[in-house]
Enzyme design. Structure first.
Site, mmCIF file in Angstrom:
data_model
loop_
_atom_site.group_PDB
_atom_site.id
_atom_site.type_symbol
_atom_site.label_atom_id
_atom_site.label_comp_id
_atom_site.label_asym_id
_atom_site.label_seq_id
_atom_site.Cartn_x
_atom_site.Cartn_y
_atom_site.Cartn_z
ATOM 1 N N ASP A 104 -46.590 -92.194 19.461
ATOM 2 C CA ASP A 104 -46.710 -91.985 18.020
ATOM 3 C C ASP A 104 -48.162 -91.720 17.643
ATOM 4 O O ASP A 104 -49.094 -92.082 18.359
ATOM 5 C CB ASP A 104 -46.172 -93.203 17.253
ATOM 6 C CG ASP A 104 -45.754 -92.866 15.821
ATOM 7 O OD1 ASP A 104 -44.540 -92.807 15.567
ATOM 8 O OD2 ASP A 104 -46.638 -92.638 14.973
ATOM 9 N N LYS A 158 -40.836 -85.123 7.316
ATOM 10 C CA LYS A 158 -39.462 -85.066 6.798
ATOM 11 C C LYS A 158 -39.355 -85.003 5.283
ATOM 12 O O LYS A 158 -38.269 -84.799 4.762
ATOM 13 C CB LYS A 158 -38.682 -86.290 7.296
ATOM 14 C CG LYS A 158 -39.266 -87.598 6.788
ATOM 15 C CD LYS A 158 -38.472 -88.800 7.252
ATOM 16 C CE LYS A 158 -39.008 -90.068 6.627
ATOM 17 N NZ LYS A 158 -38.267 -91.258 7.010
ATOM 18 N N SER A 197 -32.434 -84.100 14.590
ATOM 19 C CA SER A 197 -32.538 -83.107 13.519
ATOM 20 C C SER A 197 -31.915 -83.657 12.235
ATOM 21 O O SER A 197 -31.752 -84.872 12.087
ATOM 22 C CB SER A 197 -31.887 -81.790 13.947
ATOM 23 O OG SER A 197 -32.198 -80.766 13.028
ATOM 24 N N LYS A 200 -30.390 -81.048 6.652
ATOM 25 C CA LYS A 200 -31.200 -80.122 5.838
ATOM 26 C C LYS A 200 -31.560 -78.845 6.605
ATOM 27 O O LYS A 200 -32.076 -77.894 6.027
ATOM 28 C CB LYS A 200 -32.460 -80.822 5.321
ATOM 29 C CG LYS A 200 -32.139 -81.907 4.291
ATOM 30 C CD LYS A 200 -33.388 -82.672 3.870
ATOM 31 C CE LYS A 200 -33.070 -83.682 2.767
ATOM 32 N NZ LYS A 200 -32.179 -84.768 3.182
ATOM 33 N N ASN A 244 -29.020 -88.503 5.250
ATOM 34 C CA ASN A 244 -30.006 -89.517 4.862
ATOM 35 C C ASN A 244 -29.653 -90.872 5.455
ATOM 36 O O ASN A 244 -28.495 -91.237 5.538
ATOM 37 C CB ASN A 244 -30.029 -89.637 3.329
ATOM 38 C CG ASN A 244 -30.430 -88.323 2.690
ATOM 39 O OD1 ASN A 244 -31.591 -88.016 2.555
ATOM 40 N ND2 ASN A 244 -29.437 -87.529 2.318
ATOM 41 N N LEU A 246 -30.125 -95.007 5.147
ATOM 42 C CA LEU A 246 -30.411 -96.024 4.133
ATOM 43 C C LEU A 246 -31.684 -96.780 4.475
ATOM 44 O O LEU A 246 -31.842 -97.256 5.592
ATOM 45 C CB LEU A 246 -29.264 -97.040 4.083
ATOM 46 C CG LEU A 246 -27.942 -96.544 3.521
ATOM 47 C CD1 LEU A 246 -26.872 -97.586 3.766
ATOM 48 C CD2 LEU A 246 -28.078 -96.278 2.042
ATOM 49 N N SER A 248 -34.723 -95.865 4.958
ATOM 50 C CA SER A 248 -35.788 -95.299 5.794
ATOM 51 C C SER A 248 -37.052 -95.133 4.953
ATOM 52 O O SER A 248 -37.003 -95.147 3.729
ATOM 53 C CB SER A 248 -35.362 -93.955 6.382
ATOM 54 O OG SER A 248 -35.204 -93.015 5.357
ATOM 55 N N VAL A 252 -34.643 -93.235 -1.016
ATOM 56 C CA VAL A 252 -34.402 -93.515 -2.430
ATOM 57 C C VAL A 252 -34.157 -95.001 -2.716
ATOM 58 O O VAL A 252 -34.530 -95.506 -3.767
ATOM 59 C CB VAL A 252 -33.240 -92.619 -2.941
ATOM 60 C CG1 VAL A 252 -31.904 -93.071 -2.411
ATOM 61 C CG2 VAL A 252 -33.212 -92.532 -4.438
ATOM 62 N N THR A 269 -33.210 -87.535 -9.945
ATOM 63 C CA THR A 269 -33.624 -86.147 -10.200
ATOM 64 C C THR A 269 -32.614 -85.373 -11.042
ATOM 65 O O THR A 269 -32.982 -84.566 -11.881
ATOM 66 C CB THR A 269 -33.858 -85.391 -8.867
ATOM 67 O OG1 THR A 269 -32.681 -85.491 -8.079
ATOM 68 C CG2 THR A 269 -35.045 -85.966 -8.118
#
Length: 416
Positions: A104, A158, A197, A200, A244, A246, A248, A252, A269
């Site tokens: 990393d 991301k 991946s 998106k 998505n 949860l 992360s 949201v 949004t």
């Protein structure tokens, strides 16, 4: 007043009661891990969280298959300090690995994950490496040194609105970084390369999604070239796509939680925006399963369940908090954002696997030499920092990339 649920199964089966409790501001609590042997005075009651309401049936995976493949292996995880990468590492440590390499770019986050894993799994050989997937020399030197058998490539940028501002960085991390990792895996005889991946990447509307599609194309075409004998090598290249997750980093739910704690408003949004959600452990279990079943060249997609309206998610979180004074505010779609994500390209079909939650997407095949040449040109263009030129080059390679809510819409050919 309080409604007590004895398990997540009860919670899932009693949607009407949950809804009644939320609408009437009744406290919802759960007593997980309740068994016949549990002593009532030792039950740990806790308030229900949004993750409990969104969770689904536990996914069954073929542990024997995964164990056989991972046992005695050296595994490298790129992006090991991220939310997906770190959970993959936690799950990988449950197997009898020879060594786990955490690769990393973030020094602090890598240190924290390394400390956590060494405390939880003292018998595992864990090696943290600070390195950048965009630096070919660094990637090659560490791969040459430690000879991983399997690479899980989770390192990526991301965030959709952020990458809309910085396409040069998106290309370099997601496209160049993936191609460097894939080339290195091939060069040093890595058995399997599993790329993480995203949904998106399907009919992308954002720079981020398009860069992930380009990364998929590179990995897939390289894998096909090996299978067809055009390139000598033994590496199997596998891709996994999901929606998505949860909780992360930057997702949201932590944002809404913070906004509710501060008294609001909770910012959504658009009233109609929907997303598919999966828990991080669930996503990582499916990645391990897909990785073990893959022979090379597959793009695996996961059954993400039912889509969730984000405004409903916000309402439920506000109700669960017990606050009645928190308002919801609609802020408008962010740059590059879609109202809904597609898990499959319209032109794609899916093939089932032995796992009901995992399907194989049948996607268009690309010639490796052509993909490599075009991606190389795109990477060269990324160093010009000319945003319009960079995105135009991306759209040239990925014609289904149609920008949404973005200045790059000007590059899309309008129908006559």
């Amino acid at each position: 007043n309080c409604i007590l649920f004895l398990s997540h199964t009860d919670l899932r089966n009693d949607e009407e009661i949950v809804q009644y409790g939320l609408e009437n501001h009744i406290c919802l609590r759960i007593a997980p891990f309740l068994t016949e042997q549990t002593q009532w005075n030792k039950i740990q009651l806790r308030n229900i969280q949004i993750e409990d309401l969104l969770s689904r049936e536990e996914i069954n995976i073929d542990l024997d298959n995964i164990r056989n493949e991972l046992s005695g292996s050296v595994i490298m995880v790129t992006g090991a300090a991220g939310s997906i990468g770190s959970e993959l590492c936690r799950q990988l440590c449950c197997f009898n690995l020879k060594q786990l390499i955490l690769f990393d770019f973030s020094e602090t986050a890598t240190y924290e994950v390394d400390m956590e894993l060494k405390k939880r799994f003292p018998d595992r050989s864990i090696l943290p490496i600070i390195g950048d997937v965009r630096n070919r020399d660094r990637v090659e030197s560490q791969t040459r040194l430690y000879h991983p058998d399997i690479i899980f490539h989770a390192a990526a940028y991301k965030h959709v609105p952020m990458m809309e501002k910085y396409p040069c960085e998106a290309v370099r991390t997601n496209v160049l970084g993936t191609s460097i990792m894939a080339d290195t895996a091939l060069k040093y005889g890595v058995k399997k390369f599993i790329m993480i991946s995203t949904d998106k990447a399907v009919n992308p509307s954002s720079v981020m999604g398009a860069t992930k599609r380009l990364a998929e194309m590179y990995v897939q075409s390289l894998g096909s070239a090996i299978q067809e004998g055009n390139i000598i090598g033994k590496t199997s290249f596998i891709t996994t796509r999901f929606g998505n997750v949860l909780g992360s980093n930057g997702s949201v739910i932590p944002l809404f939680r913070q906004q509710i704690m501060e008294g609001g408003p909770v910012t959504v949004t658009h009233p109609d925006i929907i997303r598919y959600f999966m828990t991080i452990p669930e996503a990582c279990r499916l990645v391990l399963e897909a990785g073990s079943m893959g022979n090379g060249g597959e793009i695996y997609i996961f059954d993400m369940g039912k889509p969730v309206k984000i405004v409903d998610l916000a309402k439920r979180m506000i109700s669960l908090s017990g606050r009645t004074d928190v308002k919801i505010e609609f802020t408008g779609l962010r740059h590059g954002e879609k109202l809904y994500e597609e898990l499959l390209n319209v032109k794609e079909l899916t093939k089932p696997t032995y796992h009901e939650k995992i399907m194989i997407a049948t996607v268009r095949e690309y010639d490796y030499d052509e993909v490599k040449q075009r991606i190389q040109k795109l990477i060269e263009v990324s160093y010009t920092y000319d945003q319009m030129q960079i995105v135009a080059a991306m759209k040239d390679i990925v014609p289904e990339f149609i920008s949404k809510n973005s200045c790059f819409e000007a590059l899309d050919k309008k129908p006559e």
